[in-house]
Design a protein around this motif. Structure first.
Motif, short mmCIF file in Angstrom:
data_model
loop_
_atom_site.label_atom_id
_atom_site.label_comp_id
_atom_site.label_asym_id
_atom_site.label_seq_id
_atom_site.Cartn_x
_atom_site.Cartn_y
_atom_site.Cartn_z
N ALA A 88 0.83 -1.20 0.00
CA ALA A 88 0.00 0.00 0.00
C ALA A 88 0.88 1.26 0.00
O ALA A 88 1.85 1.33 0.73
N VAL A 96 -4.85 1.56 3.96
CA VAL A 96 -6.03 1.77 3.12
C VAL A 96 -7.19 0.95 3.67
O VAL A 96 -6.99 -0.01 4.42
N ASP A 125 -10.44 -1.61 -0.41
CA ASP A 125 -9.48 -1.19 -1.42
C ASP A 125 -8.39 -2.24 -1.59
O ASP A 125 -7.95 -2.53 -2.71
N ALA A 126 -7.96 -2.81 -0.49
CA ALA A 126 -6.90 -3.82 -0.56
C ALA A 126 -7.37 -5.08 -1.26
O ALA A 126 -6.60 -5.73 -1.98
N ALA A 150 -6.95 -4.70 -4.96
CA ALA A 150 -5.63 -4.26 -5.43
C ALA A 150 -4.99 -5.31 -6.33
O ALA A 150 -5.32 -6.49 -6.27
N TRP A 158 0.01 -6.02 1.88
CA TRP A 158 -1.05 -7.02 1.88
C TRP A 158 -0.55 -8.25 1.15
O TRP A 158 0.06 -8.14 0.08
N GLU A 167 -3.24 -8.43 6.14
CA GLU A 167 -2.82 -7.04 6.23
C GLU A 167 -1.64 -6.97 7.20
O GLU A 167 -1.80 -7.14 8.40
#
Length: 1009
Positions: free
Chosen positions: A38, A43, A47-48, A51, A70, A142
């Motif tokens: 990120a 984030v 959103d992750a 990605a 991530w 994460e």
């Protein structure tokens, strides 16, 4: 025999380390890993999940300091593992042997739901209890590249200086078979060996455990650990089933994770730490319905409600089931030395109200394991918040004196007592090891009188919480010979049992002074000033907004005030306000204080404009929120500009100046130092002969450890007096300006006498660029004071000025709020300030010609600035402004009044309306600490006041508005206590020493008056 024992113990340790633990996760297969790094700050999970991930492999570098990566982890369970227990083992390259100070991670499912946290002590994630074979694995991890900030001058504590080089390397991401019998065997061995090592070599039980372990390991097949684990456990069973003695100490074990709301990480990272920890705890609860976890700090619960609604909903369920337990009753685990009285009350108000409103729980414990000393005001506030118990552990850190009790009644300023417990395990991060259990039994100070203690267990500070290994130890220690009896149970159950066991516990009276971490009264002076200013601005904002609402119908800013209070309370956390966090935390706190000050000034200005009338009428309204004596301006009201005060004169004198306002005459010599401050009423000179005051002094400041926290007593052995003057000149308004330079720093002071006030004001600006240096300012006073009175929340605390005992000598640095007062019969002096908390008070005797005492000098010093280099290498560098004042001839009422005046200056607003006080008290010793509208939005007026002088007070509170009734309430504005007599316009109050009273004034329905 000794050599035989040592060899056996070494063999046991090696087998545990090299054979048993590695066999817990036996067969494994790699998982596929994709990575996405990120940019910048973390984030949202959504959103992750969207990605673009690229392939990654073991050994790959990731994570610049404070970065987030991530990892998308995929695979499937091998068909041949059908019927086996399968877990993912994910090692991100953790750098330490403890959680919370290294890389951490939170595992999510593809829909974004949090599953479980990962840390150095907890790298597993259950995939299948009994695999069918072929189950897909699809996880999003994460990973936070949190650095371990250590070492003087480390740049890692600020995101702007931490650098971009990766800190970690992926070590292991696999699916593995979890061998439950081997894991159980590991727990058996660890509990027995831990207990064995804590027993005396003369204790037969130690030898019984040793021989049992020796025999059991003879059964172990080193080439087939899983296949022989059951037989080894059977051989160990006799040692594990031997019951504890009837007199064994009783331990209430409470799952816990002391998560610092900020410390070696910023606030935003704490939000994620809480999510990781709570996810771990919830996972353990699902597998062990007897496990309970106590979680304090309503702010941390509120973060989950706001930022992780998926976690929040699981939390609510476990609260309802009685496993997840809100405790503490405070918004955060705050410092209790420096927050003002009203702020400390609001910690309990906002904390308890959150738990009541959101979870339906009335917390009864005030839970503060790690604050740096505990104000004597707390017992009364505990009880006024409808709480019953108090817990801390930090006093075990005291350097010189061992606290004499672990269970006792703590008596506060006003005589209120609260049942209190210090866990003798001496940690709030217990692991339930044999060593800890043996220590707490040996350490328990109340043996023979009390029989139980509490142990908070779980990885803390940086989070993590309890582990399945800790719960396994608890189960084995429930009834085990040689150990205390351990039962996992809620803290409320412990306190009820402890009270029943020891109702006649001894009493400790007064503050719980921590004999370490005294530097926290001074470190990060900008924070201290921001806190003090915020507290007083909040007082003014509530007062004038309530007055405007009652008088004019001006909208009361409920939501804004609630939000601002919570932000101020958050920043009173015990590593933010004390100045012991990384640079990032303190940079953000200074920015927050500045923003909140702007918002509060706007609220105050809007309310005062609504009250002042016509701004174009050519008049001016003076708003004054500070208390006044009976002959002064009415307290908590406003008026038109009053009579002018006599002028202040300034005359030249022997290279210096004399200032005189008719109440005080101050002489400033050619060095810019105060050499005389005469109180006109008594004719007494407050300054000791031959000893100049307002003397700035420098000390070297390199404590043995804990830079930002500690001030070692040896600092006093070396001192530099700053007497060289660069500028000494008169300035407008009959004041004197003094400029000094030293090292790389510069001090500018303006010394003045306010018209009509009996004090000498010193407005100080320091451009500070020193390192590991302590700046103090000394006032040698011609007073023989046996003790000092330091303002604390809702009163003051006495401390001896001598060092007759080690308890007195240990208090070489003390905390005071707006004033510190010293007196001898007939004459006293106060030193008041607007942003300083650290002080010291010493006495010396001036010899006379014949060898007798020529007089006593009591020297009061303010601690202005420090410059520690860890954890923030640039602590306090830059410009600081602080005001303090000397009040000669002062009694405690004068000290209280002038301390308020220095912190609550007058405000002048164009207008033509005289604004009568909303409330008025007719007693100098009774102080109003809050005037506001009730939190429930009813429009009722709430007034909190207290007796400030330590004496009984018969006072009348007059109301400047119509009220239908006045009732006494607790801090949460709920009915409680005896209602005072109300005659339609006011109430008669009979207050005990330091008593705090909250009154709710019910306003009649109908149009505003």
């Amino acid at each position: 025999m000794h050599d035989d024992r040592v060899l056996i113990e070494r063999r046991i340790a090696r087998i545990l380390r090299e054979r048993l633990r590695p066999a817990v996760h036996g067969a494994d297969v790699p998982l596929s890993v994709g990575a996405w790094h990120a940019p910048g700050e973390p984030v949202p999970v959504a959103d992750a999940l969207r990605a673009p991930y690229r392939p990654a492999r073991a050994g790959e570098a990731w994570g610049p300091a404070w970065g987030t990566s991530w990892f998308h982890v995929t695979g499937s369970v091998p068909p041949e593992w059908a019927g086996r227990t399968v877990e993912a083992v994910i090692d991100l390259g953790f750098a330490t042997d403890r959680p919370g100070f290294s890389a951490e991670a939170l595992v999510h499912t593809p829909d974004g739901a949090a599953v479980k946290g990962l840390n150095p002590m907890n790298t597993w994630l259950r995939v299948a209890d009994r695999a069918a074979g072929g189950e897909p694995v699809d996880l999003y991890v994460e990973a936070a590249a949190n650095p371990l900030v250590q070492g003087v001058g480390s740049p890692l504590g600020e995101v702007h200086t931490a650098g971009r080089d990766p800190l970690y390397h992926l070590r292991r991401v696999v699916l593995a078979v979890f061998d439950a019998p081997v894991w159980e065997l590991v727990q058996d061995v660890e509990v027995l060996t831990g207990l064995m090592h804590e027993l005396s070599v003369d204790d037969p039980r130690r030898w019984e455990i040793l021989r049992t372990l020796q025999h059991a390991f003879d059964v172990l097949d080193l080439r087939d650990v899983p296949g022989s684990a059951a037989a080894v456990r059977a051989a160990l069973a006799p040692a594990l089933t031997a019951p504890a003695t009837a007199s064994a100490h009783r331990v209430s074990a409470v799952g816990h994770a002391h998560i610092d709301s900020a410390w070696l990480w910023p606030l935003r990272e704490t939000v994620r730490k809480v999510a990781r920890t709570v996810s771990n705890v919830l996972t353990l609860m699902d597998s062990d319905p007897g496990f309970v976890f106590a979680m304090s700090s309503a702010q941390q619960w509120a973060w989950m409600q706001e930022h992780r609604p998926d976690v929040w909903e699981r939390m609510r369920k476990k609260v309802a089931e009685g496993q997840l337990l809100p405790v503490g009753g405070m918004w955060v685990e705050s410092d209790t030395n420096m927050p003002g009285g009203e702020a400390l009350a609001r910690q309990l108000v906002h904390g308890k109200r959150f738990f009541l409103d959101e979870l339906g729980v009335e917390t009864e414990e005030v839970w503060l394991p790690d604050s740096f000393g505990y104000t004597a005001a707390l017992p009364q506030l505990v009880r006024l918040s409808a709480s019953r118990w108090f817990l801390t552990q930090k006093i075990s850190w005291s350097q010189f004196n061992r606290f004499p009790h672990h269970t006792f009644w703590w008596e506060g300023l006003d005589g209120t007592r609260v049942f209190t417990h210090f866990p003798p395990v001496d940690t709030y991060n217990a692991e339930l090891s044999g060593a800890e259990m043996a220590h707490l039994v040996r350490n328990f100070a109340d043996k023979g009188l009390a029989h139980r203690s509490l142990v908070p267990f779980g990885h803390g500070d940086g989070g993590g919480g309890p582990t399945r290994e800790m719960l396994a130890r608890a189960a084995r220690l429930r009834d085990l010979e040689g150990s205390a009896r351990v039962e996992v149970e809620p803290p409320a159950r412990f306190f009820a049992k402890a009270f029943e066991d020891y109702p006649q516990a001894p009493v400790w009276v007064g503050e719980l002074y921590l004999e370490t971490h005294r530097g926290t009264y001074t470190s990060q002076a900008g924070n201290k000033r921001g806190n003090r200013r915020s507290e007083h601005l909040l007082y003014e904002a509530e007062l004038w907004a309530a007055t405007a609402a009652v008088r004019t119908g001006h909208p009361y800013p409920y939501d804004d005030l609630d939000r601002i209070w919570k932000s101020v309370l958050l920043h009173q956390f015990h590593d933010i306000l004390p100045g012991s966090s990384i640079a990032w935390v303190h940079r953000e706190s200074r920015e927050t204080y500045a923003r909140l000050a702007g918002e509060l000034e706007a609220i105050i200005a809007a309310a005062q404009r609504a009250l002042a009338g016509d701004p174009g009428a050519g008049g001016e309204v003076v708003f004054n929120a500070a208390p006044h004596d009976r002959d002064g301006v009415p307290a908590r009201g406003a008026s038109r500009v009053g009579e002018p005060q006599p002028p202040v004169t300034r005359t030249a004198h022997e290279g210096g100046y004399v200032l005189d306002n008719g109440l005080v005459r101050a002489t400033i010599d050619a060095r810019g130092l105060l050499v005389s401050v005469v109180d006109a009423a008594s004719g007494r000179d407050a300054i000791a002969p031959g000893s100049p005051a307002n003397l700035l002094q420098l000390h070297p400041d390199l404590p043995a450890e804990y830079d930002a926290w500690d001030v070692d007593h040896a600092y006093r052995n070396t001192v530099i007096d700053l007497t060289d003057v660069e500028v000494l000149e008169p300035v407008a308004d009959a004041a004197v300006r003094v400029v000094r330079r030293f090292g790389r720093s510069r001090v500018t002071q303006v010394i003045s006498l306010p018209p009509g006030a009996g004090r000498v004001d010193v407005d100080t600006e320091v451009d500070w660029h020193e390192s590991e240096t302590f700046l103090k300012v000394a006032f040698p006073l011609d007073v023989r004071a046996e003790r000092s009175a330091a303002e604390t929340q809702f009163g003051y605390v006495y401390r001896a000025t001598d060092t007759n005992t080690t308890w007195e000598a240990a208090k070489y640095e003390i905390c005071a709020h707006r004033y510190l007062h010293v007196t001898e019969p007939g004459f006293g002096v106060a030193l008041v300030n607007d942003s300083t908390y650290g002080h010291d008070v010493t006495r010396t005797v001036r010899p006379a010609a014949n060898g007798t005492a020529g007089g006593t000098t009591t020297t009061v010093r303010l601690s202005l600035l420090r410059a520690p280099r860890f954890p923030d290498p640039d602590t306090d560098q830059g410009v600081h402004r602080m005001r303090y004042a000397l009040v000669p001839g002062a009694d405690l009422a004068d000290a209280t009044r002038e301390g308020h005046r220095l912190n609550l200056p007058e405000r002048r607003v164009p207008g033509d309306t005289e604004v009568a006080p909303l409330v008025r008290v007719d007693h100098d010793g009774v102080v109003v600490s809050a005037v506001k509208l009730a939190d429930d939005g009813s429009g009722d007026v709430v007034v909190r006041l207290y007796e400030a002088l330590g004496a009984r007070a018969a006072a009348r509170l007059d109301l400047g508005f119509a009220a239908a009734a006045v009732t006494a309430t607790d801090l949460l504005e709920r009915p409680g206590g005896e209602a005072p007599p109300f005659d339609g316009t006011g109430v008669e109050l009979a207050l005990g020493p330091f008593q705090v009273v909250t009154l709710r004034c019910t306003r009649p329905q109908g149009p505003l008056e």
